[in-house]
Design a protein around this motif. Structure first.
Motif, PDB file in Angstrom:
ATOM      1  N   ILE A  38      28.081 -13.526  25.650  1.00 32.93           N
ATOM      2  CA  ILE A  38      27.375 -14.352  26.653  1.00 32.93           C
ATOM      3  C   ILE A  38      26.924 -15.609  26.196  1.00 32.93           C
ATOM      4  O   ILE A  38      27.053 -16.499  26.852  1.00 32.93           O
ATOM      5  CB  ILE A  38      26.112 -13.298  27.131  1.00 32.93           C
ATOM      6  N   SER A  41      30.122 -17.712  26.060  1.00 29.29           N
ATOM      7  CA  SER A  41      30.254 -18.316  27.434  1.00 29.29           C
ATOM      8  C   SER A  41      29.632 -19.130  27.808  1.00 29.29           C
ATOM      9  O   SER A  41      30.113 -20.208  28.584  1.00 29.29           O
ATOM     10  CB  SER A  41      30.429 -16.917  28.226  1.00 29.29           C
ATOM     11  N   THR A  42      28.459 -18.990  27.821  1.00 23.11           N
ATOM     12  CA  THR A  42      27.393 -19.897  28.320  1.00 23.11           C
ATOM     13  C   THR A  42      27.403 -21.473  27.564  1.00 23.11           C
ATOM     14  O   THR A  42      27.761 -22.441  28.438  1.00 23.11           O
ATOM     15  CB  THR A  42      25.879 -19.611  28.172  1.00 23.11           C
TER      16      THR A  42
END
Length: 52
Positions: A38, A41-42
Motif C-alpha cells: 500500500i 502504491s501510494t
C-alpha cells in the motif's frame, strides 16, 4: 454474542491461545507485506500526480 465476547471466551482455552498466537505471527507478516504494498502504491500515485 459479539466477536469480542466470543474471542474473550475462547482466549480462556490454552489450546486456542496457542493456535491464535501461531496464526498471529503469520498475520503480522501478511500485514507487513500488505502495508508495504500500500505504501509503495501510494508513493507511485504521488509521483505520478507530481509529474502532472
Amino acid at each position: 454474542m459479539t466477536l469480542k465476547e466470543y474471542k474473550d471466551k475462547r482466549m480462556k482455552d490454552p489450546a486456542f491461545i496457542d493456535a491464535y498466537e501461531e496464526v498471529q505471527l503469520e498475520m503480522n507478516a501478511i500485514r507487513s507485506i500488505v502495508d508495504a504494498d500500500i505504501s509503495q502504491s501510494t508513493q507511485k500515485e504521488s509521483t505520478v500526480q507530481q509529474k502532472l
